[in-house]
Design an enzyme around this catalytic site. Sequence first.
Site, PDB file in Angstrom:
ATOM      1  N   ASP A   8       0.783  -1.182  -0.043  1.00  0.00           N
ATOM      2  CA  ASP A   8      -0.063  -0.112   0.072  1.00  0.00           C
ATOM      3  C   ASP A   8       0.904   1.294  -0.051  1.00  0.00           C
ATOM      4  O   ASP A   8       1.500   1.531   0.985  1.00  0.00           O
ATOM      5  CB  ASP A   8      -0.981  -0.021   1.073  1.00  0.00           C
ATOM      6  CG  ASP A   8      -1.899  -1.314   1.324  1.00  0.00           C
ATOM      7  OD1 ASP A   8      -1.609  -2.196   0.673  1.00  0.00           O
ATOM      8  OD2 ASP A   8      -2.967  -1.186   1.957  1.00  0.00           O
ATOM      9  N   GLU A  39      -4.387   1.700  -3.081  1.00  0.00           N
ATOM     10  CA  GLU A  39      -5.589   2.260  -2.252  1.00  0.00           C
ATOM     11  C   GLU A  39      -5.245   3.333  -1.490  1.00  0.00           C
ATOM     12  O   GLU A  39      -6.217   4.161  -1.032  1.00  0.00           O
ATOM     13  CB  GLU A  39      -6.366   1.225  -1.505  1.00  0.00           C
ATOM     14  CG  GLU A  39      -5.380   0.914  -0.027  1.00  0.00           C
ATOM     15  CD  GLU A  39      -6.581   0.260   0.970  1.00  0.00           C
ATOM     16  OE1 GLU A  39      -7.610  -0.080   0.648  1.00  0.00           O
ATOM     17  OE2 GLU A  39      -5.932  -0.054   1.976  1.00  0.00           O
ATOM     18  N   ASN A  40      -4.186   3.685  -0.875  1.00  0.00           N
ATOM     19  CA  ASN A  40      -3.888   4.975  -0.047  1.00  0.00           C
ATOM     20  C   ASN A  40      -3.097   6.066  -0.615  1.00  0.00           C
ATOM     21  O   ASN A  40      -2.404   6.935  -0.133  1.00  0.00           O
ATOM     22  CB  ASN A  40      -3.443   4.309   1.026  1.00  0.00           C
ATOM     23  CG  ASN A  40      -4.058   3.381   1.928  1.00  0.00           C
ATOM     24  OD1 ASN A  40      -3.627   2.345   1.971  1.00  0.00           O
ATOM     25  ND2 ASN A  40      -5.195   3.769   2.275  1.00  0.00           N
ATOM     26  N   HIS A  68     -10.240   1.111   0.609  1.00  0.00           N
ATOM     27  CA  HIS A  68     -10.313   2.614   0.238  1.00  0.00           C
ATOM     28  C   HIS A  68     -10.698   2.758  -1.015  1.00  0.00           C
ATOM     29  O   HIS A  68     -10.417   4.016  -1.461  1.00  0.00           O
ATOM     30  CB  HIS A  68      -9.001   3.286   0.990  1.00  0.00           C
ATOM     31  CG  HIS A  68      -8.820   3.154   2.179  1.00  0.00           C
ATOM     32  ND1 HIS A  68      -9.470   4.219   3.102  1.00  0.00           N
ATOM     33  CD2 HIS A  68      -8.107   2.544   3.133  1.00  0.00           C
ATOM     34  CE1 HIS A  68      -8.948   4.037   4.309  1.00  0.00           C
ATOM     35  NE2 HIS A  68      -8.426   3.030   4.190  1.00  0.00           N
ATOM     36  N   HIS A 182      -3.193  -4.636   3.494  1.00  0.00           N
ATOM     37  CA  HIS A 182      -4.171  -3.955   3.806  1.00  0.00           C
ATOM     38  C   HIS A 182      -3.764  -3.706   5.531  1.00  0.00           C
ATOM     39  O   HIS A 182      -4.164  -2.591   6.386  1.00  0.00           O
ATOM     40  CB  HIS A 182      -5.646  -4.691   4.185  1.00  0.00           C
ATOM     41  CG  HIS A 182      -6.494  -3.893   5.134  1.00  0.00           C
ATOM     42  ND1 HIS A 182      -7.238  -2.922   4.901  1.00  0.00           N
ATOM     43  CD2 HIS A 182      -7.154  -4.564   6.349  1.00  0.00           C
ATOM     44  CE1 HIS A 182      -8.014  -2.588   5.767  1.00  0.00           C
ATOM     45  NE2 HIS A 182      -8.038  -3.428   6.713  1.00  0.00           N
ATOM     46  N   HIS A 184      -0.788  -3.127   6.563  1.00  0.00           N
ATOM     47  CA  HIS A 184       0.235  -2.029   6.533  1.00  0.00           C
ATOM     48  C   HIS A 184       1.401  -2.614   7.438  1.00  0.00           C
ATOM     49  O   HIS A 184       2.384  -1.557   7.780  1.00  0.00           O
ATOM     50  CB  HIS A 184      -0.348  -0.545   6.751  1.00  0.00           C
ATOM     51  CG  HIS A 184      -0.838   0.066   6.012  1.00  0.00           C
ATOM     52  ND1 HIS A 184      -1.291   1.494   5.859  1.00  0.00           N
ATOM     53  CD2 HIS A 184      -1.889  -0.319   4.926  1.00  0.00           C
ATOM     54  CE1 HIS A 184      -1.889   1.855   4.934  1.00  0.00           C
ATOM     55  NE2 HIS A 184      -2.399   0.568   4.374  1.00  0.00           N
TER      56      HIS A 184
HETATM   57 FE   LIG Z   1      -4.113   0.456   2.745  1.00  0.00          FE
HETATM   58 FE   LIG Z   2      -7.023  -1.646   3.163  1.00  0.00          FE
END
Ligand SMILES: [Fe+2]
Ligand SMILES: [Fe+2]
Length: 266
Positions: A8, A39-40, A68, A182, A184
């Site tokens: 991510d 996604e981030n 996200h 997800h 992290h």
């Molecule tokens: Fe994430």
């Molecule tokens: Fe996520």
Amino acid sequence: MKILFIGDIVGEPGRKAVHALLPKLQEQHGLDFVIANGENSAGGNGITPRIATELFAAGIDVITSGDHLWDQKEVMELLTKEKRFLRPLNYPVGTPGQGGGVYEVQNPKSKVQGLKVGVLNAQGRTFMPPLENPFLAAPPEVERLRAETKIIFVDFHAEATSEKIGFARMLDGKVSAVVGTHTHVQTADEQIFPGGTAYLSDAGFTGPQESVLGREIEPVIKRFITNMPQRFEVAKNRIMLHGAVVTVDEATGRSVGIERVAERLG
Ligand SMILES: [Fe+2]
Ligand SMILES: [Fe+2]
């Protein structure tokens, strides 16, 4: 062949790490194909077409996503027009976009140019927003991709390690790799299952590690103390690129190696 997966990408610091460190990783590992979870990537929340263009230009071949997905409304343009952008497969039928695709190796430095790589993105359901069952949705999609190539990389975006390991074990021998995203937090359980599927529970995240999962520390602590909403700004310091390099035997689609990546910027 070597596939780099990048965990991510969080905000501007994460994007900076990709731009600065990808050429170095390319040199070091002789990468053929690069996949990243984005996604981030827009200020910590979601992704926009402009940022996707920037990430593709930096050398990323396919961008995956997760919970996200909908944070930026401009994502709709990516879902409807950009084949190199994937959303979790297990959204209800009729959701714009796609959860899997087959792509050709285009890296000019690669010796396997033109080789087909399948990429699949799915999302878990334990401690996550409800979606369709990924254990039922993934196998037919894997079969669809396998009709074109045996080299298939899966980003499973999920919270619970049991769900991640169970999902990956189900796909052992049918895909080249399952790497989780997800949480992290990069895990240290990289391994190759008996059927030849490389596995890592979580790739970690690319961005500021002097943080709580990429966000400024104080507001997160305050939120836990008071339960009151806080603004979670993206943090700034100790920027790292987290991910994994998977070595795949392109003749069989089986993985022969998986190595965690944790590179510091500067
Ligand atoms: Fe994430
Ligand atoms: Fe996520």
